[in-house]
Design an enzyme around this catalytic site. Structure first.
Site, short mmCIF file in Angstrom:
data_model
loop_
_atom_site.label_atom_id
_atom_site.label_comp_id
_atom_site.label_asym_id
_atom_site.label_seq_id
_atom_site.Cartn_x
_atom_site.Cartn_y
_atom_site.Cartn_z
N GLU A 94 0.86 -1.19 0.00
CA GLU A 94 0.00 0.00 0.00
C GLU A 94 0.89 1.24 0.00
O GLU A 94 1.99 1.22 0.56
CB GLU A 94 -0.91 -0.04 1.24
CG GLU A 94 -1.76 1.18 1.50
CD GLU A 94 -2.83 1.46 0.46
OE1 GLU A 94 -2.51 1.48 -0.74
OE2 GLU A 94 -3.99 1.70 0.86
N ASP A 95 0.42 2.31 -0.64
CA ASP A 95 1.22 3.52 -0.68
C ASP A 95 1.20 4.25 0.66
O ASP A 95 2.23 4.51 1.25
CB ASP A 95 0.78 4.46 -1.83
CG ASP A 95 -0.71 4.74 -1.85
OD1 ASP A 95 -1.44 4.25 -0.95
OD2 ASP A 95 -1.17 5.46 -2.76
N ASP A 98 -3.84 6.05 5.61
CA ASP A 98 -4.39 7.29 6.17
C ASP A 98 -5.35 6.87 7.29
O ASP A 98 -4.89 6.59 8.40
CB ASP A 98 -5.07 8.08 5.04
CG ASP A 98 -5.52 9.47 5.48
OD1 ASP A 98 -5.10 9.91 6.55
OD2 ASP A 98 -6.29 10.11 4.75
N PHE A 147 -1.27 16.16 3.51
CA PHE A 147 -1.48 15.48 2.23
C PHE A 147 -0.18 15.49 1.44
O PHE A 147 0.45 16.52 1.27
CB PHE A 147 -2.60 16.17 1.43
CG PHE A 147 -3.14 15.30 0.34
CD1 PHE A 147 -4.16 14.39 0.60
CD2 PHE A 147 -2.61 15.36 -0.94
CE1 PHE A 147 -4.66 13.57 -0.41
CE2 PHE A 147 -3.09 14.53 -1.96
CZ PHE A 147 -4.12 13.64 -1.68
N ARG A 160 2.09 11.41 -9.63
CA ARG A 160 2.53 10.10 -9.16
C ARG A 160 3.99 9.85 -9.52
O ARG A 160 4.70 9.13 -8.82
CB ARG A 160 1.69 8.99 -9.81
CG ARG A 160 0.25 8.92 -9.35
CD ARG A 160 -0.34 7.59 -9.80
NE ARG A 160 -1.79 7.57 -9.78
CZ ARG A 160 -2.54 7.30 -8.71
NH1 ARG A 160 -1.94 7.00 -7.58
NH2 ARG A 160 -3.85 7.29 -8.78
P1 IMP Z 1 -7.39 5.34 3.89
O1 IMP Z 1 -8.43 4.36 3.47
O2 IMP Z 1 -8.00 6.53 4.59
O3 IMP Z 1 -6.26 4.75 4.68
O4 IMP Z 1 -6.82 5.99 2.58
C1 IMP Z 1 -5.92 5.33 1.82
C2 IMP Z 1 -5.91 5.84 0.40
O5 IMP Z 1 -6.24 7.24 0.31
C3 IMP Z 1 -4.53 5.70 -0.12
O6 IMP Z 1 -4.36 4.46 -0.73
C4 IMP Z 1 -4.43 6.88 -1.08
O7 IMP Z 1 -4.92 6.50 -2.35
C5 IMP Z 1 -5.34 7.92 -0.52
N1 IMP Z 1 -4.58 8.91 0.27
C6 IMP Z 1 -4.64 9.11 1.62
N2 IMP Z 1 -3.81 10.07 2.01
C7 IMP Z 1 -3.18 10.51 0.90
C8 IMP Z 1 -2.18 11.52 0.65
O8 IMP Z 1 -1.66 12.21 1.54
N3 IMP Z 1 -1.79 11.67 -0.65
C9 IMP Z 1 -2.31 10.94 -1.67
N4 IMP Z 1 -3.23 9.99 -1.49
C10 IMP Z 1 -3.67 9.78 -0.21
MG MG Z 2 -4.11 4.47 -3.07
#
Ligand code: IMP
Ligand code: MG
Length: 172
Positions: A94-95, A98, A147, A160
């Site tokens: 996973e990147d 959040d 972000f 990206r």
């Molecule tokens: P989560 O489900 O809230 O953990 O969000 C995860 C997804 O939201 C990641 O896989 C990203 O695609 C996107 N995301 C969350 N924070 C960022 C950020 O700071 N930059 C870019 N994408 C983000």
């Molecule tokens: Mg993502």
């Protein structure tokens, strides 16, 4: 659009070297089924896999959170894996973690397919209360709640391909 560079190329490369050693040691030469969550993890996944000595096979999965139903816990499968993971040692890439919602749902979806093991590698984890109980087995960096863009991370599908991770500034 860039406020400041948070993680430059050298810093990312050094961290990936260390993570690759850790992963090789943990899997002790056993085959790893790498599963990248599209699209953000692709840069992290390829750079890390190139450093591994363990045998690896690669697959990808893409999900989307249902718009406007953040609390409902639903994800829509856009692109499924091409191979069965039953009995495999799966390492999910996973990147950024959040809130951790995406990853939690992904882990539920994948664990139902009965892999032998299921672990997580994430480039970034934001230090926020919402994801505090989500364990990342192999973590690149802990960052603040801001972000970020680059090295796979996008804003509206752009940036990206930046080779570094930067803090996004909407005012610039
Ligand atoms: P989560 O489900 O809230 O953990 O969000 C995860 C997804 O939201 C990641 O896989 C990203 O695609 C996107 N995301 C969350 N924070 C960022 C950020 O700071 N930059 C870019 N994408 C983000
Ligand atoms: Mg993502």
């Amino acid at each position: 659009m860039i406020d400041r560079i948070l993680l430059d190329e050298a810093k990312i490369a050094a961290r990936l070297d260390a993570l690759a050693c850790e992963i090789d040691a943990a899997y002790a030469g056993g085959e790893i089924r790498a599963v990248g969550i599209l699209k953000g993890s692709v840069f992290f996944l390829t750079d890390l896999l190139k450093r591994l000595k363990s045998p690896v096979s690669v697959d990808f999965i893409q999900v989307r959170s249902y718009a406007g139903t953040e609390s409902s816990g639903n994800i829509q499968l856009i692109h499924d894996l091409s191979m069965d993971i039953e009995g495999k040692d799966v390492l999910v890439f996973e990147d950024v973690v959040d809130t951790g919602q995406t990853l939690r749902r992904m882990m539920d979806l994948l664990s139902a397919r009965r892999p032998r093991s299921l672990r997580i590698a994430a480039l970034l984890k934001k230090e926020i209360p919402e994801n505090a109980n989500l364990l990342v087995d192999y973590l690149g960096f802990t960052i603040g709640p801001e972000f970020v863009i680059g090295y796979g991370l996008d804003i509206d599908e752009k940036y990206r391909n930046l080779p570094y991770v930067a803090v996004w500034n909407p005012m610039k």
